[in-house]
Design an enzyme around this catalytic site. Sequence first.
Site, PDB file in Angstrom:
ATOM      1  CE  LYS A 177      -4.184  10.253  19.008  1.00  0.00           C
ATOM      2  NZ  LYS A 177      -3.241  10.467  20.040  1.00  0.00           N
ATOM      3  CB  SER A 206      -0.557   1.065   4.359  1.00  0.00           C
ATOM      4  OG  SER A 206      -0.205   2.228   3.631  1.00  0.00           O
ATOM      5  CE  LYS A 246       0.941   1.737   7.554  1.00  0.00           C
ATOM      6  NZ  LYS A 246       0.502   2.739   8.428  1.00  0.00           N
ATOM      7  CG  HIS A 289       4.153   1.258   4.463  1.00  0.00           C
ATOM      8  ND1 HIS A 289       3.575   2.443   4.879  1.00  0.00           N
ATOM      9  CD2 HIS A 289       3.705   1.060   3.197  1.00  0.00           C
ATOM     10  CE1 HIS A 289       2.811   2.932   3.922  1.00  0.00           C
ATOM     11  NE2 HIS A 289       2.870   2.112   2.885  1.00  0.00           N
ATOM     12  CG  ASN A 290       3.776   4.526   8.281  1.00  0.00           C
ATOM     13  OD1 ASN A 290       3.283   3.789   7.433  1.00  0.00           O
ATOM     14  ND2 ASN A 290       3.043   5.162   9.165  1.00  0.00           N
ATOM     15  CD  GLU A 335       3.506   7.299   4.624  1.00  0.00           C
ATOM     16  OE1 GLU A 335       2.929   6.197   4.541  1.00  0.00           O
ATOM     17  OE2 GLU A 335       3.138   8.177   5.434  1.00  0.00           O
TER      18      GLU A 335
HETATM   19  C1  6PG Z   1      -0.661   4.783   5.627  1.00  0.00           C
HETATM   20  C2  6PG Z   1      -0.089   6.022   6.252  1.00  0.00           C
HETATM   21  C3  6PG Z   1      -0.790   6.320   7.529  1.00  0.00           C
HETATM   22  C4  6PG Z   1      -0.613   7.731   8.009  1.00  0.00           C
HETATM   23  C5  6PG Z   1       0.790   8.082   8.284  1.00  0.00           C
HETATM   24  C6  6PG Z   1       0.988   9.560   8.359  1.00  0.00           C
HETATM   25  O1  6PG Z   1       0.125   3.873   5.421  1.00  0.00           O
HETATM   26  O2  6PG Z   1      -1.858   4.759   5.350  1.00  0.00           O
HETATM   27  O3  6PG Z   1       1.268   5.820   6.509  1.00  0.00           O
HETATM   28  O4  6PG Z   1      -0.435   5.348   8.454  1.00  0.00           O
HETATM   29  O5  6PG Z   1      -1.147   8.604   7.101  1.00  0.00           O
HETATM   30  O6  6PG Z   1       1.108   7.479   9.493  1.00  0.00           O
HETATM   31  O7  6PG Z   1       2.024   9.755   9.192  1.00  0.00           O
HETATM   32  P1  6PG Z   1       2.538  11.132   9.663  1.00  0.00           P
HETATM   33  O8  6PG Z   1       1.367  11.903  10.208  1.00  0.00           O
HETATM   34  O9  6PG Z   1       3.514  10.768  10.709  1.00  0.00           O
HETATM   35  O10 6PG Z   1       3.119  11.790   8.469  1.00  0.00           O
END
Ligand code: 6PG
Length: 465
Positions: A75, A128, A182, A185-186, A189
């Site tokens: 983690k 990811s 990364k 990226h999020n 997302e």
């Molecule tokens: C990925 C996702 C992964 C995760 C997210 C979820 O790229 O595989 O982004 O890293 O599922 O961090 O983020 P939350 O829980 O903040 O929505």
Amino acid sequence: MAKQQIGVIGLAVMGKNLALNIADHGFSLAVYNRSGIKTDNLLKESDGRDIIGAYSLEELVDALEVPRRIILMVKAGEAVDDAISRLVPLLSPGDLIMDGGNSHYLDTIRRSKMLEEKGIYYLGTGISGGEEGALKGPAIMPGGSLSAYRLLEPVLDKISAKVGNEGCSTYIGPDGSGHFVKMVHNGIEYAVMQLIAEAYFILKNVIGLSNEEMHEVFKDWNEGELNGYLVALTADIFTKRDEASGRHLVDLILDSAGQKGTGKWTIQASLDLGVPVPTIAAAVYERVMSSMKEERMQAQFLLKGPAKPDNKSRDFTEAVGRALYSGIICAYAQGFALMTKASAEYGWSLSLKDIAGIFRGGCIIRAQLLNHIMSAYDRNNELANLITDGYFTNVLTQYQAELRMVIKTAISAGLSVPALSSALSYYDSYRSGVLPTNLIQAQRDYFGAHTYRRIDKEGIFHTQW
Ligand code: 6PG
């Protein structure tokens, strides 16, 4: 006894699946988890793969060939520092630790520096693709020294997702760059998910689409310019029924969104670097707003909305799709602008074209749009903002009227569309040669003698207002 090639620490779902993926590509592994049960479970599942279990860090380090290559899948946060401090005394100069979690890039910069001083290589690597990606091929964003990268390059290349013959792993740049990319990226997302959610809400409340119809619309969208993993999985979601009640599962899910912090970090970094990412910010704030369920439940009786407007016909769906695509373009543009600035600020020399390239497979924001982003950087790798590239300029010029119309409709219906509206404001601010900030400068000077510059003369001015 022959030593194992790669060590993996942390066998929760991402670590376990990544370990299986690495072993599936012909590498031998030694694995360790704080509680031995997960190690035992992985060994039971390992099915002829060359994986051995270690029940202490000493045992793990001892089982590995030199230079040791150890992948941490624990983690983000303290657990990473803890694992590093326990590993360091067992390692020798030339060994490598890779952190494959969602670590904060500033932590990665700090850890790289500390380990490099000890001669230990460090690779802060964004991965990811969720559980399935880890197992079958994720997008991989390794950051660290080039020598550190070379030690793991053959493994990362093999286990990453593929688009045609190209692997979705590339050297990103020094120290925290992999985790920064990364994180962005999020952030993208979050923004795309919120934009999709707003489109869904409009389709549901203004056109009155059923979940079956919603499935069809998203499926169609996924076959065109909106093609992408998040659009595709959204189409799928509308087909799922709750087994007990037979109702659509999506209708039974509480509208209170969780978050683990990478979206928030993206906004924090954007403020530190002075790059506007309003659509990402809107997405994060809307998750926060959504989690205030009780307050919202009370406020709905207190605060009045507009009278119910006329419903729109099915034709309106197409405009919603175009508005969504425009919003998504602005979200990617904001994320890429943030990476551009970070690259200059930290001296990372990021290749935005290559980053767009690896985002095309394995990761959560994979989408056909990334091919256009690659071409845009091919045409001009100094591009300040993606929306000034010809392809994007054309799309936004053509779709902006529909984006405005969809937002107007949502607003008249009293629907909250913060991501769509922030995307439009971003577009409008960016294309405005003149903004009303002359007045802000006057106000600052009025109450605090903060001074201002003029359009007709050089120099710094202050007025006794
Ligand atoms: C990925 C996702 C992964 C995760 C997210 C979820 O790229 O595989 O982004 O890293 O599922 O961090 O983020 P939350 O829980 O903040 O929505």
